[in-house]
Structure formats: C-alpha cells, structure tokens
Motif scaffolding. Structure first.
Motif, PDB file in Angstrom:
ATOM      1  N   ALA A  88      38.410  45.264  38.658  1.00  9.59           N
ATOM      2  CA  ALA A  88      38.286  46.731  38.831  1.00  9.59           C
ATOM      3  C   ALA A  88      39.695  47.361  38.442  1.00  9.59           C
ATOM      4  O   ALA A  88      39.168  48.570  38.449  1.00  9.59           O
ATOM      5  CB  ALA A  88      38.077  46.694  40.240  1.00  9.59           C
ATOM      6  N   ASP A  89      40.695  46.936  38.294  1.00  6.28           N
ATOM      7  CA  ASP A  89      41.869  47.577  37.783  1.00  6.28           C
ATOM      8  C   ASP A  89      41.746  48.255  36.414  1.00  6.28           C
ATOM      9  O   ASP A  89      42.393  49.381  36.091  1.00  6.28           O
ATOM     10  CB  ASP A  89      43.149  46.650  37.655  1.00  6.28           C
ATOM     11  N   PHE A  90      40.808  47.795  35.674  1.00  9.87           N
ATOM     12  CA  PHE A  90      40.613  48.443  34.600  1.00  9.87           C
ATOM     13  C   PHE A  90      39.222  49.333  34.409  1.00  9.87           C
ATOM     14  O   PHE A  90      38.906  49.587  33.280  1.00  9.87           O
ATOM     15  CB  PHE A  90      40.409  47.346  33.343  1.00  9.87           C
ATOM     16  N   TYR A  91      38.722  49.770  35.464  1.00  8.33           N
ATOM     17  CA  TYR A  91      37.572  50.562  35.429  1.00  8.33           C
ATOM     18  C   TYR A  91      37.837  52.012  36.083  1.00  8.33           C
ATOM     19  O   TYR A  91      38.761  52.147  37.071  1.00  8.33           O
ATOM     20  CB  TYR A  91      36.606  50.176  36.204  1.00  8.33           C
ATOM     21  N   VAL A  92      37.479  53.163  35.508  1.00  5.66           N
ATOM     22  CA  VAL A  92      37.705  54.499  35.835  1.00  5.66           C
ATOM     23  C   VAL A  92      37.121  54.970  37.064  1.00  5.66           C
ATOM     24  O   VAL A  92      35.813  54.992  36.978  1.00  5.66           O
ATOM     25  CB  VAL A  92      37.598  55.383  34.604  1.00  5.66           C
ATOM     26  N   TRP A  93      37.897  55.275  38.244  1.00  3.55           N
ATOM     27  CA  TRP A  93      37.329  55.996  39.385  1.00  3.55           C
ATOM     28  C   TRP A  93      37.835  57.427  39.592  1.00  3.55           C
ATOM     29  O   TRP A  93      37.196  57.993  40.528  1.00  3.55           O
ATOM     30  CB  TRP A  93      37.471  55.059  40.273  1.00  3.55           C
ATOM     31  N   ASP A  94      38.750  57.762  38.888  1.00  4.11           N
ATOM     32  CA  ASP A  94      39.352  59.043  39.094  1.00  4.11           C
ATOM     33  C   ASP A  94      40.103  59.569  37.689  1.00  4.11           C
ATOM     34  O   ASP A  94      40.258  58.704  36.730  1.00  4.11           O
ATOM     35  CB  ASP A  94      40.523  59.232  40.072  1.00  4.11           C
ATOM     36  N   VAL A  95      40.141  60.986  37.464  1.00  2.00           N
ATOM     37  CA  VAL A  95      40.793  61.536  36.554  1.00  2.00           C
ATOM     38  C   VAL A  95      42.007  62.516  36.861  1.00  2.00           C
ATOM     39  O   VAL A  95      41.994  62.906  37.937  1.00  2.00           O
ATOM     40  CB  VAL A  95      39.924  62.345  35.278  1.00  2.00           C
ATOM     41  N   GLU A  96      42.911  62.573  36.056  1.00  2.00           N
ATOM     42  CA  GLU A  96      44.259  63.457  36.197  1.00  2.00           C
ATOM     43  C   GLU A  96      43.837  64.765  35.437  1.00  2.00           C
ATOM     44  O   GLU A  96      43.734  64.736  34.249  1.00  2.00           O
ATOM     45  CB  GLU A  96      45.565  62.877  36.051  1.00  2.00           C
ATOM     46  N   VAL A  97      43.512  65.813  36.270  1.00  2.00           N
ATOM     47  CA  VAL A  97      43.302  67.166  35.575  1.00  2.00           C
ATOM     48  C   VAL A  97      44.646  68.001  35.558  1.00  2.00           C
ATOM     49  O   VAL A  97      45.141  68.143  36.631  1.00  2.00           O
ATOM     50  CB  VAL A  97      42.033  67.806  36.367  1.00  2.00           C
ATOM     51  N   GLU A  98      44.581  68.671  34.466  1.00  2.00           N
ATOM     52  CA  GLU A  98      45.757  69.674  34.220  1.00  2.00           C
ATOM     53  C   GLU A  98      45.155  70.866  33.725  1.00  2.00           C
ATOM     54  O   GLU A  98      44.348  71.026  33.034  1.00  2.00           O
ATOM     55  CB  GLU A  98      46.959  69.195  33.551  1.00  2.00           C
ATOM     56  N   GLY A  99      45.687  72.079  34.228  1.00  2.00           N
ATOM     57  CA  GLY A  99      45.162  73.339  33.963  1.00  2.00           C
ATOM     58  C   GLY A  99      44.049  73.766  34.288  1.00  2.00           C
ATOM     59  O   GLY A  99      43.560  74.874  33.987  1.00  2.00           O
ATOM     60  N   ALA A 100      43.487  73.105  35.309  1.00  2.00           N
ATOM     61  CA  ALA A 100      42.230  73.850  35.908  1.00  2.00           C
ATOM     62  C   ALA A 100      42.638  74.423  37.275  1.00  2.00           C
ATOM     63  O   ALA A 100      43.190  74.126  38.001  1.00  2.00           O
ATOM     64  CB  ALA A 100      41.338  72.472  36.425  1.00  2.00           C
ATOM     65  N   ARG A 101      42.007  75.503  37.488  1.00  2.00           N
ATOM     66  CA  ARG A 101      42.085  76.201  38.597  1.00  2.00           C
ATOM     67  C   ARG A 101      40.656  76.418  39.332  1.00  2.00           C
ATOM     68  O   ARG A 101      40.750  76.167  40.741  1.00  2.00           O
ATOM     69  CB  ARG A 101      42.308  77.932  38.340  1.00  2.00           C
ATOM     70  N   TRP A 102      39.624  76.526  38.708  1.00  2.00           N
ATOM     71  CA  TRP A 102      38.216  76.443  39.365  1.00  2.00           C
ATOM     72  C   TRP A 102      37.616  75.111  39.395  1.00  2.00           C
ATOM     73  O   TRP A 102      36.731  74.770  40.184  1.00  2.00           O
ATOM     74  CB  TRP A 102      37.337  77.497  38.794  1.00  2.00           C
ATOM     75  N   VAL A 103      37.838  74.439  38.092  1.00  2.00           N
ATOM     76  CA  VAL A 103      36.891  73.122  38.181  1.00  2.00           C
ATOM     77  C   VAL A 103      37.655  72.051  38.826  1.00  2.00           C
ATOM     78  O   VAL A 103      38.797  71.687  38.828  1.00  2.00           O
ATOM     79  CB  VAL A 103      36.937  72.790  36.529  1.00  2.00           C
ATOM     80  N   ARG A 104      36.657  71.007  39.538  1.00  2.00           N
ATOM     81  CA  ARG A 104      37.348  69.917  40.165  1.00  2.00           C
ATOM     82  C   ARG A 104      37.197  68.997  39.373  1.00  2.00           C
ATOM     83  O   ARG A 104      36.396  68.671  38.583  1.00  2.00           O
ATOM     84  CB  ARG A 104      36.324  69.896  41.563  1.00  2.00           C
ATOM     85  N   GLY A 105      38.075  67.966  39.577  1.00  2.00           N
ATOM     86  CA  GLY A 105      38.306  66.507  39.147  1.00  2.00           C
ATOM     87  C   GLY A 105      37.055  65.689  39.110  1.00  2.00           C
ATOM     88  O   GLY A 105      36.526  65.158  38.025  1.00  2.00           O
ATOM     89  N   GLN A 106      36.487  65.663  40.195  1.00  2.00           N
ATOM     90  CA  GLN A 106      35.344  65.056  40.420  1.00  2.00           C
ATOM     91  C   GLN A 106      34.141  65.304  39.394  1.00  2.00           C
ATOM     92  O   GLN A 106      33.225  64.701  39.054  1.00  2.00           O
ATOM     93  CB  GLN A 106      34.647  64.947  41.908  1.00  2.00           C
ATOM     94  N   ASP A 107      34.055  66.792  39.208  1.00  2.00           N
ATOM     95  CA  ASP A 107      32.860  67.438  38.361  1.00  2.00           C
ATOM     96  C   ASP A 107      33.189  66.862  36.933  1.00  2.00           C
ATOM     97  O   ASP A 107      32.198  66.475  36.305  1.00  2.00           O
ATOM     98  CB  ASP A 107      32.917  68.994  38.549  1.00  2.00           C
ATOM     99  N   LEU A 108      34.529  66.848  36.600  1.00  2.00           N
ATOM    100  CA  LEU A 108      34.855  66.588  35.154  1.00  2.00           C
ATOM    101  C   LEU A 108      34.438  64.903  35.234  1.00  2.00           C
ATOM    102  O   LEU A 108      34.263  64.483  33.996  1.00  2.00           O
ATOM    103  CB  LEU A 108      36.290  66.921  34.905  1.00  2.00           C
ATOM    104  N   LEU A 109      34.849  64.194  36.057  1.00  2.00           N
ATOM    105  CA  LEU A 109      34.708  62.801  35.946  1.00  2.00           C
ATOM    106  C   LEU A 109      32.921  62.485  35.812  1.00  2.00           C
ATOM    107  O   LEU A 109      32.866  61.679  34.856  1.00  2.00           O
ATOM    108  CB  LEU A 109      35.063  62.230  37.159  1.00  2.00           C
TER     109      LEU A 109
END
Length: 287
Positions: A88-109
């Motif tokens: 499971a260490d090689f599966y994506v469960w979250d993202v690092e988001v930069e430059g976002a004011r309104w958009v949530r990381g979960q929405d991008l994921l």
C-alpha cells in the motif's frame, strides 16, 4: 654308501640351499621394489586424480556461478516488483496542492482519478489534462515521485464577477469562462443574464460583457448588479432612482461622463424621468 648318500644329500641340500637363497633374496628384493613402485604409482595416481577432481570442480563453478547469480538477481527483482505492486506504500491516497485558494486537494484527487491508484500507473500528462478540463483550473503542473507522492501546482481562475443565469449563479473570469462558486466573495459584482440559454460550468459568455460591467462598477458609485440581454445590452440602477441603459461595446468612461452630464441636466431643468438611455454615442435619451 650310507655315509656318502647322506653326504651327498647334505651337499645337494646345501648347494640347493645356497642356490635358492640368492633367488629367494632376489625374489624378495623384486617384491619390495614392486611394492614400492606400486605405492609410488598409487600415490601419484591419487594425487593426479585429486588434481583432476579439483580442476573439474573449479571449471564447473566457473560455468555455474554466472547462472546462479543471474537467477538470484532475477528472483530478487521479481520479489521487489511484487512488493512494489502489492504494498500500500506505492498507492496514492492524497495529493500535495500548491497555488490553490479555492480548490480542495480531495476534489483534485478525485477529478484526476488518482485515489487508490498505483504510482506506477500515474501519468503526469494524463493527470494534467484531466485537471485542466476542470472549469475552475486555468493551468496545472503535475509531478509524480516514489513511493506515492503526487504534487500539483495549479493556477485557478480568478472570479471577476458572479454570473446569474436562470436563477443559477456561477463565477466568471475575465475571459468569460463560467465555473462553480467555490466560496463567498466580498461585495461581488453580479451580472444577471436575462434572455440567454441555460448555462453550465465550463461554458463561455462574452468577455466584453464581463469587462464592461466591471468598468461600470468601478466608475459609477453604487453599481453592484448589472443586467444583460442580447437585445438591449447592459442595464443597471443607480442610487438617484434611474435605470441606465448602455451597450457593452461602448467606452465605459464615456458612458460614465455622459451619465453625469445627463444627471446634471435633469436636475438643473427639473426634468422627471425613470430610464436614461446611453446606448448611442451620438445622443442620450430619457423617458
């Protein structure tokens, strides 16, 4: 006869004994030499055989060692691959988001289709294309790193106003792109479309309408709601109690100047009116 026979017998016996001893001695010497020769041969043969076995063993190892090493490396690589695809260490469960004011990381994921995806299947080009298809994202840059790190640098669309269409409100940027409302703006400018078709996030409206409404709000105090129709153009109410009509293709500074001149004229001459028509450059009308 007896004595002679006995003497002769003893003489023959002695002679025979004397004759046999050298042969016996010779026989014993030959046997000893033979035994020594056999021992020497056996020792030499054993040493040669041991040397041959030793040389054969080294030759076999020289032949087998590369194959053994190759199999060991192959099994190690297979085990490593299995671990990387199973762990499971090689599966994506979250993202690092930069430059976002309104958009949530979960929405991008979720929009990128990354949640629960193996990092080895995460294609930055595909992810970028998916994110830039979102109406609220103008540009995106995506990088993927082991073990399961995904970084997203986004440029969000900046809301210039609220666009209202058939009772539904969207944000609209200076390019005329509609996108979902992601929060609350402080004292926003609202553009109310009167006769257009039903809109959806991602649609484009006339950018000049957005620009013209924004300039009106800057130049004329109290203007926060601007109506728009394809037939009549822009219209808005001012604190003096008038409704003002104009067109988005006009120079808004000229419109503001003409409005002030008309207000001064109406006040000076005591003219009562409800609508001030500034759609034409040649002349202002009121009714």
């Amino acid at each position: 006869m007896t004595a002679a026979r006995g003497t002769g017998h003893r003489t023959r016996t002695a002679a025979a004994s004397a004759g046999r001893r050298p042969r016996a001695g010779t026989h014993r010497t030959s046997r000893s030499q033979a035994r020594g020769a056999m021992r020497s041969y056996s020792t030499t043969a054993a040493g040669t055989g041991h040397l041959r076995v030793h040389r054969l063993t080294r030759a076999r190892w020289r032949f087998l060692l590369p194959k053994v090493c190759a199999w060991v490396l192959l099994l190690a690589a297979a085990g490593l691959l299995a671990y990387m695809f199973i762990s499971a260490d090689f599966y994506v469960w979250d993202v690092e988001v930069e430059g976002a004011r309104w958009v949530r990381g979960q929405d991008l994921l979720q929009a990128a289709g990354l949640e629960g995806l193996s990092i080895f299947y995460a294609d930055p080009v595909v992810i970028t294309r998916r994110l830039e298809s979102l109406p609220q994202i103008a540009r995106a840059e995506v990088t993927c790193d082991l073990p399961a790190r995904v970084r997203v640098l986004v440029t969000e669309r900046t809301p210039a106003a609220v666009w209202q269409n058939h009772g539904v409100q969207y944000w609209v940027d200076q390019e005329g792109v509609l996108f979902p409302r992601l929060g609350e703006l402080e004292n926003p400018l609202i553009i109310v479309e009167q006769d257009g078709p039903a809109r959806a996030a991602g649609d484009r409206v006339e950018a000049r309408v957005v620009e013209a409404a924004g300039r009106l709000a800057e130049l004329i105090p109290g203007v926060r709601i601007v109506g728009y129709s394809s037939a009549d153009g822009l219209f808005f109410d001012i604190p003096q109690g008038y409704r003002v009509l104009t067109r988005p293709e006009r120079d808004m500074e000229a419109v503001a100047a003409a409005l002030q001149a008309l207000l001064d004229k109406l006040s000076r001459e005591g003219i009562s009116a409800r609508v001030l028509d500034l759609r034409y450059e040649s002349r202002a009308y009121w009714r």
